[in-house]
Enzyme design. Structure first.
Site, mmCIF file in Angstrom:
data_model
loop_
_atom_site.group_PDB
_atom_site.id
_atom_site.type_symbol
_atom_site.label_atom_id
_atom_site.label_comp_id
_atom_site.label_asym_id
_atom_site.label_seq_id
_atom_site.Cartn_x
_atom_site.Cartn_y
_atom_site.Cartn_z
ATOM 1 N N ASP A 5 0.838 -1.212 0.072
ATOM 2 C CA ASP A 5 0.186 0.211 0.039
ATOM 3 C C ASP A 5 0.848 1.278 0.048
ATOM 4 O OD1 ASP A 5 -2.472 1.044 -0.203
ATOM 5 O OD2 ASP A 5 -2.719 1.204 2.178
ATOM 6 N N ASP A 40 0.640 5.289 -5.053
ATOM 7 C CA ASP A 40 0.000 6.431 -4.727
ATOM 8 C C ASP A 40 1.026 7.764 -5.028
ATOM 9 O OD1 ASP A 40 -0.915 8.685 -3.803
ATOM 10 O OD2 ASP A 40 -0.995 8.018 -1.585
ATOM 11 N N HIS A 122 -8.490 11.351 5.406
ATOM 12 C CA HIS A 122 -8.019 10.539 6.673
ATOM 13 C C HIS A 122 -7.993 11.386 7.870
ATOM 14 C CE1 HIS A 122 -5.281 9.359 3.063
ATOM 15 N NE2 HIS A 122 -5.745 8.207 3.441
ATOM 16 N N GLY A 123 -8.419 10.398 8.640
ATOM 17 C CA GLY A 123 -8.724 10.841 10.117
ATOM 18 C C GLY A 123 -9.856 10.956 10.647
ATOM 19 N N HIS A 159 -10.519 5.108 -0.173
ATOM 20 C CA HIS A 159 -9.599 5.757 0.730
ATOM 21 C C HIS A 159 -10.054 6.453 1.918
ATOM 22 C CE1 HIS A 159 -5.444 4.384 -0.863
ATOM 23 N NE2 HIS A 159 -6.609 3.562 -1.495
#
Length: 160
Positions: A5, A40, A122-123, A159
């Protein structure tokens, strides 16, 4: 299934090593060590992102490996990359951006997934600070269907 990843551009030499191991194992056993790998390159310009993914998908295709690639920016902080201050429109991929990925990769192999940005982050965030637009994924799919005549030609991964 074994998946690697989030390989950013600065880690491509490491990615090369994983593919070399896949190729060596495949030569002996008829299957790779990994099932899929993710590049990525979302920090790179879109054209460069697609070109690098093409290069690696060409190596991966004979082993039937799946490539996961990211198009667009996932908000928040991950792997030392802080996208918390980016403009909101960068958090949403366009159907044209996603179709450019399809056009670039599909002639090489059908074994790729796109992590498209649809406002995902994210988060953990306070309610109301994140505007997810999952319908954008359907808009991308509809756009690609109209261009190709193929039903659901895109494979997405989420994601954030």
């Amino acid at each position: 299934l074994v998946h690697s990843d989030h390989c950013a551009k600065k880690l491509l030499p490491w990615f090369d090593g994983m593919l070399e191991a896949d190729e060596a194992f495949f030569a002996k056993h008829g299957e790779p060590l990994f099932s899929s790998h993710m590049l990525d390159l979302s920090e790179e310009p879109d054209v460069e992102n697609i070109e690098i993914c093409q290069k690696y998908l060409k190596r991966m295709a004979p082993m039937k490996l799946i490539l996961e690639m990211e198009m667009g920016i996932t908000g928040g902080v991950e792997d030392g990359v802080d996208n918390s201050g980016v403009s909101k429109e960068k958090l949403y991929s366009t159907p044209e951006d996603i179709f450019a990925v399809y056009e670039g990769l599909q002639p090489i192999s059908e074994r790729f997934m796109i992590a498209a940005a649809f406002g995902n982050v994210h988060g953990v965030y306070k309610p109301g600070n994140v505007k997810l637009r999952p319908e954008l994924l359907q808009e991308c799919q509809t756009y690609a269907e109209a261009k190709t005549g193929v039903t659901k030609p895109l494979f997405f991964v989420f994601h954030g």
